[in-house]
Write a protein that holds these residues in place. Sequence first.
Motif, PDB file in Angstrom:
ATOM      1  N   SER A 131       0.355  -1.146  -0.016  1.00  0.00           N
ATOM      2  CA  SER A 131       0.055   0.314   0.290  1.00  0.00           C
ATOM      3  C   SER A 131       0.812   1.106   0.128  1.00  0.00           C
ATOM      4  CB  SER A 131      -0.933  -0.051   1.149  1.00  0.00           C
ATOM      5  OG  SER A 131      -0.005  -0.362   2.539  1.00  0.00           O
ATOM      6  N   CYS A 132       1.842   1.384  -0.134  1.00  0.00           N
ATOM      7  CA  CYS A 132       3.187   2.487  -0.570  1.00  0.00           C
ATOM      8  C   CYS A 132       2.808   2.900  -1.431  1.00  0.00           C
ATOM      9  CB  CYS A 132       4.627   2.647   0.395  1.00  0.00           C
ATOM     10  SG  CYS A 132       5.698   3.702   0.490  1.00  0.00           S
ATOM     11  N   PRO A 133       2.105   4.458  -0.987  1.00  0.00           N
ATOM     12  CA  PRO A 133       2.217   5.530  -2.596  1.00  0.00           C
ATOM     13  C   PRO A 133       3.672   6.026  -3.055  1.00  0.00           C
ATOM     14  CG  PRO A 133       1.127   6.323  -0.933  1.00  0.00           C
ATOM     15  CD  PRO A 133       2.119   4.867  -0.126  1.00  0.00           C
ATOM     16  N   ASN A 134       4.297   5.735  -2.118  1.00  0.00           N
ATOM     17  CA  ASN A 134       5.202   7.161  -2.370  1.00  0.00           C
ATOM     18  C   ASN A 134       6.876   6.280  -3.445  1.00  0.00           C
ATOM     19  OD1 ASN A 134       3.770   8.964  -1.698  1.00  0.00           O
ATOM     20  ND2 ASN A 134       5.124   8.101   0.359  1.00  0.00           N
ATOM     21  N   PRO A 170      -6.053   2.518   1.301  1.00  0.00           N
ATOM     22  CA  PRO A 170      -7.175   3.019   1.030  1.00  0.00           C
ATOM     23  C   PRO A 170      -7.133   3.788  -0.603  1.00  0.00           C
ATOM     24  CG  PRO A 170      -5.375   4.779   2.057  1.00  0.00           C
ATOM     25  CD  PRO A 170      -4.989   3.469   1.953  1.00  0.00           C
ATOM     26  N   ASN A 171      -6.649   3.574  -1.309  1.00  0.00           N
ATOM     27  CA  ASN A 171      -6.204   4.543  -2.026  1.00  0.00           C
ATOM     28  C   ASN A 171      -7.073   3.534  -3.381  1.00  0.00           C
ATOM     29  OD1 ASN A 171      -5.017   6.957  -1.669  1.00  0.00           O
ATOM     30  ND2 ASN A 171      -3.363   5.836  -0.984  1.00  0.00           N
ATOM     31  N   LEU A 192      -5.122  -1.938   8.306  1.00  0.00           N
ATOM     32  CA  LEU A 192      -5.509  -0.741   7.123  1.00  0.00           C
ATOM     33  C   LEU A 192      -6.011   0.803   8.321  1.00  0.00           C
ATOM     34  CD1 LEU A 192      -8.983  -0.670   6.148  1.00  0.00           C
ATOM     35  CD2 LEU A 192      -7.884  -2.171   7.745  1.00  0.00           C
ATOM     36  N   VAL A 193      -5.259   2.273   7.725  1.00  0.00           N
ATOM     37  CA  VAL A 193      -5.516   2.527   6.552  1.00  0.00           C
ATOM     38  C   VAL A 193      -3.745   2.801   5.610  1.00  0.00           C
ATOM     39  CG1 VAL A 193      -7.280   3.146   5.961  1.00  0.00           C
ATOM     40  CG2 VAL A 193      -6.165   4.475   6.788  1.00  0.00           C
ATOM     41  N   ASN A 194      -3.526   2.405   4.925  1.00  0.00           N
ATOM     42  CA  ASN A 194      -1.912   3.797   5.104  1.00  0.00           C
ATOM     43  C   ASN A 194      -1.963   4.743   4.888  1.00  0.00           C
ATOM     44  OD1 ASN A 194       0.953   3.909   4.473  1.00  0.00           O
ATOM     45  ND2 ASN A 194       1.081   1.770   3.760  1.00  0.00           N
ATOM     46  N   THR A 195      -0.905   5.061   3.865  1.00  0.00           N
ATOM     47  CA  THR A 195      -1.476   6.785   3.485  1.00  0.00           C
ATOM     48  C   THR A 195      -2.212   6.882   2.320  1.00  0.00           C
ATOM     49  OG1 THR A 195       0.721   6.590   2.756  1.00  0.00           O
ATOM     50  CG2 THR A 195       0.551   7.615   5.129  1.00  0.00           C
ATOM     51  N   ARG A 228     -14.403   4.552   9.256  1.00  0.00           N
ATOM     52  CA  ARG A 228     -15.588   4.220   7.979  1.00  0.00           C
ATOM     53  C   ARG A 228     -14.830   3.508   7.407  1.00  0.00           C
ATOM     54  NH1 ARG A 228     -15.142   4.235   2.364  1.00  0.00           N
ATOM     55  NH2 ARG A 228     -13.641   6.791   2.424  1.00  0.00           N
ATOM     56  N   MET A 229     -13.629   3.016   6.941  1.00  0.00           N
ATOM     57  CA  MET A 229     -12.663   1.877   6.332  1.00  0.00           C
ATOM     58  C   MET A 229     -12.702   0.603   7.139  1.00  0.00           C
ATOM     59  SD  MET A 229     -10.157   3.624   3.235  1.00  0.00           S
ATOM     60  CE  MET A 229     -10.793   4.099   1.972  1.00  0.00           C
ATOM     61  N   VAL A 230     -12.183   1.018   8.579  1.00  0.00           N
ATOM     62  CA  VAL A 230     -12.428   0.227   9.477  1.00  0.00           C
ATOM     63  C   VAL A 230     -13.368  -0.699   9.308  1.00  0.00           C
ATOM     64  CG1 VAL A 230     -11.743  -0.527  11.291  1.00  0.00           C
ATOM     65  CG2 VAL A 230      -9.907   0.396  10.836  1.00  0.00           C
ATOM     66  N   TYR A 231     -14.225  -0.173   9.576  1.00  0.00           N
ATOM     67  CA  TYR A 231     -15.166  -0.135  10.104  1.00  0.00           C
ATOM     68  C   TYR A 231     -16.519  -1.205   9.342  1.00  0.00           C
ATOM     69  CZ  TYR A 231     -21.020   0.225  10.019  1.00  0.00           C
ATOM     70  OH  TYR A 231     -22.823  -0.578  10.264  1.00  0.00           O
TER      71      TYR A 231
END
Length: 309
Positions: A131-134, A170-171, A192-195, A228-231
Amino acid sequence: MKPDMTVRFAGVELANPIIAASGTFGYGIEFEEIVGLEAIGAFVTKGLSLEPMAGNQAPRIVQTAAGMLNAIGLQNIGVVEFIEKKLPQLTRYPKAKCIVNVFGNKVTDYVQVIERLNDAPGIVAYELNVSCPNVHEGGMTFGADAGALEYLVARAKAASKRPLIVKLSPNVTSVAQMARIAALAGADAISLVNTFLGMAIDAETRQPTIRNVTGGLSGPAIKPIALRMVYETAKAVSVPILGMGGIVTAEDAVEFLLAGATAVQAGTASYADPRAVERLVTGLTSWCRGHSVERVSSLTGGLTIPWQG
């Protein structure tokens, strides 16, 4: 009476549900004079790759109105040096729980890192960074593609001798769907979540403030979305969830537990306060005592929505 703060996560018993997040706590040993490594539930190392990585060029961190934007680029010493130089130092803390974050540009990279770590002592689980966006290869490339994620998780699980936690991006359109794919492929837990991918611009120079142009946004700004994403994910999978995203206070941690997390990670908070994770343990214990919660594990999934039948 002190509440029972222990939680069981993917077969690993933790003294409490507070975990120091990857990328914010070095390799653990760097914090030994600041944080009681055996006082927190666990810590996650910086992402480890097969070979050392220099990361992205500076500037690569910038403060925003309600969080931090970073594009470190998974700078790390490589798995061999970690095993030879960092792990031996951690033997001074036999009760400390070390989770190793694993990264690769290719599936075989992930597998080889895990294989090299399998026989190393003092590790309780792996966190698969998809999940790293960089970075330009690996990372979010796997986390955003259902087929690639399924294949990677299956290969990593087959190679692993320890519980496998998959750290999701999360992207994506539906993080819950990606969690289902990871769980079906063999993930023992979901992180979750990553950046969130974002950017910052200097209006005076008319240039990006980060050399990489974009970076990952973390901190309080992302907490409502992360919750919200965890839920949503907790309703979609049966494996335990590690929740994170803007956790600063004990109440923040409680909210993630109520949303469905079994344990939580705090990351950006450690930049402002290097003792943040230990402070969270104390704060969460006090919160449970003050609210007559006998077992912190009972909070997981405890959200109530009275207006729904």
